[in-house]
Design a protein around this motif. Structure first.
Motif, PDB file in Angstrom:
ATOM      1  N   HIS A 123      17.092 -30.553  -3.305  1.00  0.00           N
ATOM      2  CA  HIS A 123      16.184 -30.958  -2.243  1.00  0.00           C
ATOM      3  C   HIS A 123      16.047 -29.826  -1.238  1.00  0.00           C
ATOM      4  CE1 HIS A 123      19.086 -31.515   1.031  1.00  0.00           C
ATOM      5  NE2 HIS A 123      19.913 -31.925   0.099  1.00  0.00           N
ATOM      6  N   GLY A 124      15.021 -29.914  -0.426  1.00  0.00           N
ATOM      7  CA  GLY A 124      14.804 -28.924   0.614  1.00  0.00           C
ATOM      8  C   GLY A 124      14.085 -27.694   0.103  1.00  0.00           C
ATOM      9  N   SER A 125      13.568 -26.926   1.041  1.00  0.00           N
ATOM     10  CA  SER A 125      12.900 -25.683   0.673  1.00  0.00           C
ATOM     11  C   SER A 125      13.043 -24.676   1.805  1.00  0.00           C
ATOM     12  CB  SER A 125      11.422 -25.933   0.348  1.00  0.00           C
ATOM     13  OG  SER A 125      10.750 -26.410   1.490  1.00  0.00           O
ATOM     14  N   VAL A 126      12.949 -23.428   1.437  1.00  0.00           N
ATOM     15  CA  VAL A 126      12.998 -22.339   2.416  1.00  0.00           C
ATOM     16  C   VAL A 126      11.798 -21.430   2.190  1.00  0.00           C
ATOM     17  CG1 VAL A 126      15.509 -22.379   2.670  1.00  0.00           C
ATOM     18  CG2 VAL A 126      14.465 -20.870   0.976  1.00  0.00           C
ATOM     19  N   ALA A 127      11.380 -20.772   3.269  1.00  0.00           N
ATOM     20  CA  ALA A 127      10.285 -19.812   3.184  1.00  0.00           C
ATOM     21  C   ALA A 127      10.703 -18.549   3.912  1.00  0.00           C
ATOM     22  CB  ALA A 127       9.012 -20.381   3.800  1.00  0.00           C
ATOM     23  N   GLY A 128      10.350 -17.428   3.343  1.00  0.00           N
ATOM     24  CA  GLY A 128      10.626 -16.138   3.958  1.00  0.00           C
ATOM     25  C   GLY A 128       9.352 -15.330   4.015  1.00  0.00           C
ATOM     26  N   ARG A 129       9.168 -14.659   5.120  1.00  0.00           N
ATOM     27  CA  ARG A 129       8.000 -13.785   5.246  1.00  0.00           C
ATOM     28  C   ARG A 129       8.444 -12.530   5.982  1.00  0.00           C
ATOM     29  NH1 ARG A 129       7.654 -17.977   8.710  1.00  0.00           N
ATOM     30  NH2 ARG A 129       7.291 -17.518  10.906  1.00  0.00           N
ATOM     31  N   GLY A 130       7.776 -11.441   5.681  1.00  0.00           N
ATOM     32  CA  GLY A 130       8.180 -10.209   6.330  1.00  0.00           C
ATOM     33  C   GLY A 130       7.244  -9.066   6.021  1.00  0.00           C
ATOM     34  N   ALA A 131       7.548  -7.954   6.652  1.00  0.00           N
ATOM     35  CA  ALA A 131       6.791  -6.724   6.443  1.00  0.00           C
ATOM     36  C   ALA A 131       7.777  -5.568   6.394  1.00  0.00           C
ATOM     37  CB  ALA A 131       5.785  -6.523   7.568  1.00  0.00           C
ATOM     38  N   GLU A 132       7.436  -4.549   5.638  1.00  0.00           N
ATOM     39  CA  GLU A 132       8.302  -3.383   5.527  1.00  0.00           C
ATOM     40  C   GLU A 132       7.471  -2.118   5.541  1.00  0.00           C
ATOM     41  OE1 GLU A 132      10.676  -4.840   2.246  1.00  0.00           O
ATOM     42  OE2 GLU A 132       9.077  -4.401   0.852  1.00  0.00           O
ATOM     43  N   PHE A 133       8.101  -1.066   6.058  1.00  0.00           N
ATOM     44  CA  PHE A 133       7.452   0.235   6.192  1.00  0.00           C
ATOM     45  C   PHE A 133       8.442   1.298   5.739  1.00  0.00           C
ATOM     46  CE2 PHE A 133       7.287   4.062   8.809  1.00  0.00           C
ATOM     47  CZ  PHE A 133       6.037   4.538   8.486  1.00  0.00           C
TER      48      PHE A 133
ATOM     49  N   TRP B 132       0.862  -1.178   0.000  1.00  0.00           N
ATOM     50  CA  TRP B 132       0.000   0.000   0.000  1.00  0.00           C
ATOM     51  C   TRP B 132       0.898   1.227   0.000  1.00  0.00           C
ATOM     52  CZ3 TRP B 132      -5.353   0.776   0.267  1.00  0.00           C
ATOM     53  CH2 TRP B 132      -5.758   2.080   0.534  1.00  0.00           C
ATOM     54  N   GLU B 133       0.685   2.139  -0.956  1.00  0.00           N
ATOM     55  CA  GLU B 133       1.400   3.409  -1.004  1.00  0.00           C
ATOM     56  C   GLU B 133       0.386   4.519  -0.878  1.00  0.00           C
ATOM     57  OE1 GLU B 133       4.097   3.953  -4.246  1.00  0.00           O
ATOM     58  OE2 GLU B 133       4.845   1.906  -4.103  1.00  0.00           O
ATOM     59  N   GLN B 134       0.743   5.556  -0.127  1.00  0.00           N
ATOM     60  CA  GLN B 134      -0.192   6.628   0.140  1.00  0.00           C
ATOM     61  C   GLN B 134       0.553   7.959   0.201  1.00  0.00           C
ATOM     62  OE1 GLN B 134      -3.723   6.386   0.798  1.00  0.00           O
ATOM     63  NE2 GLN B 134      -3.527   8.579   0.522  1.00  0.00           N
ATOM     64  N   ALA B 135       0.064   8.945  -0.547  1.00  0.00           N
ATOM     65  CA  ALA B 135       0.583  10.302  -0.419  1.00  0.00           C
ATOM     66  C   ALA B 135       0.001  10.892   0.861  1.00  0.00           C
ATOM     67  CB  ALA B 135       0.176  11.146  -1.618  1.00  0.00           C
ATOM     68  N   LEU B 136       0.845  11.595   1.605  1.00  0.00           N
ATOM     69  CA  LEU B 136       0.425  12.237   2.849  1.00  0.00           C
ATOM     70  C   LEU B 136       0.654  13.731   2.695  1.00  0.00           C
ATOM     71  CD1 LEU B 136       2.184   9.752   5.297  1.00  0.00           C
ATOM     72  CD2 LEU B 136      -0.220   9.743   4.625  1.00  0.00           C
ATOM     73  N   GLY B 137      -0.243  14.382   1.996  1.00  0.00           N
ATOM     74  CA  GLY B 137      -0.066  15.794   1.703  1.00  0.00           C
ATOM     75  C   GLY B 137       0.882  15.965   0.529  1.00  0.00           C
ATOM     76  N   PRO B 138       1.284  17.195   0.257  1.00  0.00           N
ATOM     77  CA  PRO B 138       2.107  17.450  -0.924  1.00  0.00           C
ATOM     78  C   PRO B 138       3.577  17.049  -0.776  1.00  0.00           C
ATOM     79  CG  PRO B 138       1.701  19.495   0.248  1.00  0.00           C
ATOM     80  CD  PRO B 138       0.893  18.432   0.942  1.00  0.00           C
ATOM     81  N   HIS B 139       4.042  16.801   0.452  1.00  0.00           N
ATOM     82  CA  HIS B 139       5.480  16.593   0.646  1.00  0.00           C
ATOM     83  C   HIS B 139       5.865  15.217   1.182  1.00  0.00           C
ATOM     84  CE1 HIS B 139       6.069  20.781  -0.246  1.00  0.00           C
ATOM     85  NE2 HIS B 139       5.187  21.107   0.690  1.00  0.00           N
ATOM     86  N   PHE B 140       4.902  14.403   1.565  1.00  0.00           N
ATOM     87  CA  PHE B 140       5.225  13.110   2.159  1.00  0.00           C
ATOM     88  C   PHE B 140       4.497  11.983   1.446  1.00  0.00           C
ATOM     89  CE2 PHE B 140       6.044  16.074   5.586  1.00  0.00           C
ATOM     90  CZ  PHE B 140       7.241  15.598   6.104  1.00  0.00           C
ATOM     91  N   LYS B 141       5.106  10.822   1.484  1.00  0.00           N
ATOM     92  CA  LYS B 141       4.425   9.610   1.042  1.00  0.00           C
ATOM     93  C   LYS B 141       4.901   8.474   1.931  1.00  0.00           C
ATOM     94  CE  LYS B 141       7.559   8.404  -2.748  1.00  0.00           C
ATOM     95  NZ  LYS B 141       7.659   8.103  -4.162  1.00  0.00           N
ATOM     96  N   ALA B 142       4.041   7.487   2.091  1.00  0.00           N
ATOM     97  CA  ALA B 142       4.357   6.348   2.935  1.00  0.00           C
ATOM     98  C   ALA B 142       3.964   5.077   2.209  1.00  0.00           C
ATOM     99  CB  ALA B 142       3.612   6.447   4.263  1.00  0.00           C
ATOM    100  N   SER B 143       4.626   4.009   2.576  1.00  0.00           N
ATOM    101  CA  SER B 143       4.257   2.708   2.021  1.00  0.00           C
ATOM    102  C   SER B 143       4.428   1.652   3.102  1.00  0.00           C
ATOM    103  CB  SER B 143       5.115   2.367   0.799  1.00  0.00           C
ATOM    104  OG  SER B 143       6.472   2.236   1.162  1.00  0.00           O
ATOM    105  N   VAL B 144       3.617   0.643   3.012  1.00  0.00           N
ATOM    106  CA  VAL B 144       3.700  -0.500   3.912  1.00  0.00           C
ATOM    107  C   VAL B 144       3.463  -1.740   3.052  1.00  0.00           C
ATOM    108  CG1 VAL B 144       1.261  -0.394   4.578  1.00  0.00           C
ATOM    109  CG2 VAL B 144       2.921  -1.453   6.123  1.00  0.00           C
TER     110      VAL B 144
END
Length: 192
Positions: free
Chosen positions: A50-60, A11-23
């Protein structure tokens, strides 16, 4: 054959004319990894899948840009990567990563001073120990188009000469490898 599944939600969001945020959040799975083993009879190396790996995460991330040219960015990531069979966390895969960047115009949008602060949490080594977490600060003075097509920069990496380590690999005798202290680097780029 290597199989990979990736899912990401952002999710990306402009926060007024000078800021933006993403999560964002993500999940990756890789199956049939390529690994080297030794033949039990001959001792010769060979490659198997053989074998497997899994990765999960969150970023801000939040980014700001003022009309004066002042810019800044703050980001943070939380992640976990593990062997799906053993549920053991993989080596050299930090749980926490953080970064702060600030750039200040010094001379009419042509010369900037930049500062960066990076954080990495401790990570598991191939010897089942932990490398310590660390903070590192860097600074850069850079120019854009002082002369058409010419960019110059001077950087100081690891300003405070912090001693920090990254995990070594199985080919190294040490679990952690010391990293270079303070460094000075100059760069010139000309585009024509």
């Amino acid at each position: 054959m290597l199989f990979r599944s990736t899912y990401e939600l952002a999710w990306e969001q402009a926060l007024g004319p000078h800021f933006k945020a993403s999560v964002g959040a993500y999940w990756n799975q890789i199956d049939d990894l390529i690994s080297r083993e030794r033949d039990v009879n001959t001792g010769l190396p060979w490659v198997v899948n053989h074998g497997s790996v899994a990765g999960r995460g969150a970023e801000f991330e939040v980014e700001g840009r003022a009309e004066s040219g002042l810019r800044g960015r703050l980001s943070y990531s939380l992640q976990r990567t593990e062997d799906t069979e053993t549920r053991q966390e993989l080596g050299n895969s930090p749980r926490h990563l953080g970064k702060l960047n600030i750039a200040v115009p010094i001379c009419s949008q042509k010369v900037f001073a930049g500062f960066e602060l990076r954080y990495q949490s401790s990570v598991r080594t191939v010897y089942a120990t932990q490398s310590p977490s660390f903070w590192v600060a860097n600074a850069t003075l850079f120019s854009k188009d002082i002369v058409k097509g010419l960019e110059l920069s001077a950087s100081v990496y690891n300003i405070f000469d912090r001693q920090y380590y990254n995990p070594g690999g199985p080919e190294h005798a040490w679990a952690v490898m010391p990293q270079i202290g303070r460094q000075l680097m100059f760069k010139a780029t000309y585009r024509f």
